[in-house]
Design an enzyme around this catalytic site. Sequence first.
Site, PDB file in Angstrom:
ATOM      1  N   ASP A  27      21.110  25.292-125.092  1.00 39.35           N
ATOM      2  CA  ASP A  27      20.634  24.827-123.777  1.00 39.35           C
ATOM      3  C   ASP A  27      21.758  24.756-122.732  1.00 39.35           C
ATOM      4  O   ASP A  27      21.580  25.178-121.589  1.00 39.35           O
ATOM      5  CB  ASP A  27      19.983  23.441-123.899  1.00 39.35           C
ATOM      6  CG  ASP A  27      18.563  23.525-124.449  1.00 39.35           C
ATOM      7  OD1 ASP A  27      17.932  24.595-124.328  1.00 39.35           O
ATOM      8  OD2 ASP A  27      18.087  22.511-124.996  1.00 39.35           O
TER       9      ASP A  27
ATOM     10  N   LYS B 104      14.704  17.951-132.304  1.00 38.45           N
ATOM     11  CA  LYS B 104      16.074  18.392-132.018  1.00 38.45           C
ATOM     12  C   LYS B 104      17.131  17.417-132.550  1.00 38.45           C
ATOM     13  O   LYS B 104      18.189  17.836-132.988  1.00 38.45           O
ATOM     14  CB  LYS B 104      16.276  18.570-130.509  1.00 38.45           C
ATOM     15  CG  LYS B 104      15.527  19.750-129.915  1.00 38.45           C
ATOM     16  CD  LYS B 104      15.843  19.871-128.437  1.00 38.45           C
ATOM     17  CE  LYS B 104      15.150  21.043-127.787  1.00 38.45           C
ATOM     18  NZ  LYS B 104      15.601  21.266-126.412  1.00 38.45           N
TER      19      LYS B 104
HETATM   20  P1  NAP Z   1      13.142  14.001-122.490  1.00 42.67           P
HETATM   21  O1  NAP Z   1      14.311  13.949-123.432  1.00 42.67           O
HETATM   22  O2  NAP Z   1      11.829  13.482-122.922  1.00 42.67           O
HETATM   23  O3  NAP Z   1      13.590  13.234-121.133  1.00 42.67           O
HETATM   24  C1  NAP Z   1      12.666  13.068-120.088  1.00 42.67           C
HETATM   25  C2  NAP Z   1      13.409  12.577-118.844  1.00 42.67           C
HETATM   26  O4  NAP Z   1      12.447  12.507-117.771  1.00 42.67           O
HETATM   27  C3  NAP Z   1      13.987  11.168-118.975  1.00 42.67           C
HETATM   28  O5  NAP Z   1      15.133  11.058-118.164  1.00 42.67           O
HETATM   29  C4  NAP Z   1      12.847  10.315-118.424  1.00 42.67           C
HETATM   30  O6  NAP Z   1      13.254   9.063-117.923  1.00 42.67           O
HETATM   31  C5  NAP Z   1      12.406  11.165-117.268  1.00 42.67           C
HETATM   32  N1  NAP Z   1      11.055  10.869-116.819  1.00 42.67           N
HETATM   33  C6  NAP Z   1       9.898  11.181-117.457  1.00 42.67           C
HETATM   34  N2  NAP Z   1       8.850  10.761-116.718  1.00 42.67           N
HETATM   35  C7  NAP Z   1       9.358  10.161-115.596  1.00 42.67           C
HETATM   36  C8  NAP Z   1       8.773   9.536-114.459  1.00 42.67           C
HETATM   37  N3  NAP Z   1       7.454   9.441-114.315  1.00 42.67           N
HETATM   38  N4  NAP Z   1       9.596   9.051-113.482  1.00 42.67           N
HETATM   39  C9  NAP Z   1      10.951   9.170-113.615  1.00 42.67           C
HETATM   40  N5  NAP Z   1      11.566   9.745-114.687  1.00 42.67           N
HETATM   41  C10 NAP Z   1      10.772  10.231-115.668  1.00 42.67           C
HETATM   42  O7  NAP Z   1      12.870  15.514-122.030  1.00 42.67           O
HETATM   43  P2  NAP Z   1      13.938  16.692-121.869  1.00 42.67           P
HETATM   44  O8  NAP Z   1      13.933  17.510-123.095  1.00 42.67           O
HETATM   45  O9  NAP Z   1      15.213  16.112-121.364  1.00 42.67           O
HETATM   46  O10 NAP Z   1      13.230  17.593-120.738  1.00 42.67           O
HETATM   47  C11 NAP Z   1      13.246  17.205-119.376  1.00 42.67           C
HETATM   48  C12 NAP Z   1      12.704  18.351-118.515  1.00 42.67           C
HETATM   49  O11 NAP Z   1      13.569  19.472-118.617  1.00 42.67           O
HETATM   50  C13 NAP Z   1      11.313  18.836-118.966  1.00 42.67           C
HETATM   51  O12 NAP Z   1      10.541  19.080-117.807  1.00 42.67           O
HETATM   52  C14 NAP Z   1      11.584  20.129-119.675  1.00 42.67           C
HETATM   53  O13 NAP Z   1      10.520  21.057-119.542  1.00 42.67           O
HETATM   54  C15 NAP Z   1      12.812  20.628-118.918  1.00 42.67           C
HETATM   55  N6  NAP Z   1      13.617  21.514-119.766  1.00 42.67           N
HETATM   56  C16 NAP Z   1      13.806  22.780-119.319  1.00 42.67           C
HETATM   57  C17 NAP Z   1      14.558  23.648-120.077  1.00 42.67           C
HETATM   58  C18 NAP Z   1      14.747  25.033-119.569  1.00 42.67           C
HETATM   59  O14 NAP Z   1      15.128  25.908-120.364  1.00 42.67           O
HETATM   60  N7  NAP Z   1      14.528  25.279-118.283  1.00 42.67           N
HETATM   61  C19 NAP Z   1      15.144  23.251-121.283  1.00 42.67           C
HETATM   62  C20 NAP Z   1      14.937  21.933-121.707  1.00 42.67           C
HETATM   63  C21 NAP Z   1      14.155  21.075-120.937  1.00 42.67           C
HETATM   64  P3  NAP Z   1      13.305   7.758-118.881  1.00 42.67           P
HETATM   65  O15 NAP Z   1      14.538   7.917-119.702  1.00 42.67           O
HETATM   66  O16 NAP Z   1      13.370   6.637-117.909  1.00 42.67           O
HETATM   67  O17 NAP Z   1      12.035   7.800-119.704  1.00 42.67           O
END
Ligand code: NAP
Length: 294
Positions: free
Chosen positions: A106, A70
């Site tokens: 999004d 992305k």
């Molecule tokens: P990302 O950019 O990889 O960010 C992941 C986030 O989760 C970061 O804030 C990370 O913290 C945190 N994290 C991961 N493991 C953790 C843990 N064990 N303890 C505490 N914090 C943790 O991913 P993203 O694209 O933002 O996606 C995040 C979530 O949103 C995913 O579950 C995804 O499926 C969901 N999502 C849903 C939609 C939808 O349409 N519903 C769309 C997009 C994403 P750090 O920065 O400290 O690593």
Amino acid sequence: MIGPGTRTVWVLGSPLGHTLSPVMHNAAYRAMGLDLVYLPARVESGDLRAVLEGLPRLGAVGCNLTLPLKQAALALMTRLEPPAAELGAVNTVRFEGRSRVGFNTDAQGWLRSWDEEVGQSLEGRPVLLLGAGGAARAVAWALASRRVARIQVVNRDSERARRLVASLARTEVPCRVGAVEFEPDMVVVQATSVGMVPGDDATCLEWPEEVPPGVVACDLVYRPRQTRFLREACQRGVRTLGGLGMLVHQAALAIEVFTGQSPCLALLRRVAEEALSSDRCTAPGVDPGCADGC
Ligand code: NAP
């Protein structure tokens, strides 16, 4: 029926095992009577330029992008439609001749889900945002566009939280890195990936026994549909919003970008729900009667 006139739309990323986009897009194209097929392809960042140059030559209409492409796609676009530049991420690309137009659906997808399922005003409300990744950034931008009172960001990596706060400096909404504190009418958004592993049942937030009135708990995770974060909020009488609505609406917006037509939202939701139920993604101990929106 796939034939010589069939055109393609793609979802690119790596890994792609979890994506529900093909089932939603293909169901919509069939129902709309369009000769389009939506295909997944595993692509690494280093190959993105070549793939984006090659797909239009094969007659592709466009593509969706998922992790880790992305951000890398930004520099490869001819033009960016808002809010892709502001969010620093492209999740939808439309091919227009030799041009590549980048969109991000999004933020708007989350707002449409909120409006459809919660339907309350966001203006003037305090926000607690858990997470600082790409999804958190999109929802923070969406909330700022609706003039919430302030956004408090809590993330494991505090430097990343500070970068998210800095990215909102140009909006009029005060945003800061903070701690978990609850206020009446607060919108609590769980935007980390915690809780998305089936059977793991983890949560990044311990709800207090007494939650102030008017709080809405939103989880962006849609797999499982009912995370521990949502379940425990629900048990305390807190209104909840799951991640499936955002998924459906961001897909619907992408379909509009590719075809110029609005798909049937009920159809997208139904096929996504069917796909989720068939992968037995429900976390242990979940009460199936306590669905999102309760
Ligand atoms: P990302 O950019 O990889 O960010 C992941 C986030 O989760 C970061 O804030 C990370 O913290 C945190 N994290 C991961 N493991 C953790 C843990 N064990 N303890 C505490 N914090 C943790 O991913 P993203 O694209 O933002 O996606 C995040 C979530 O949103 C995913 O579950 C995804 O499926 C969901 N999502 C849903 C939609 C939808 O349409 N519903 C769309 C997009 C994403 P750090 O920065 O400290 O690593």
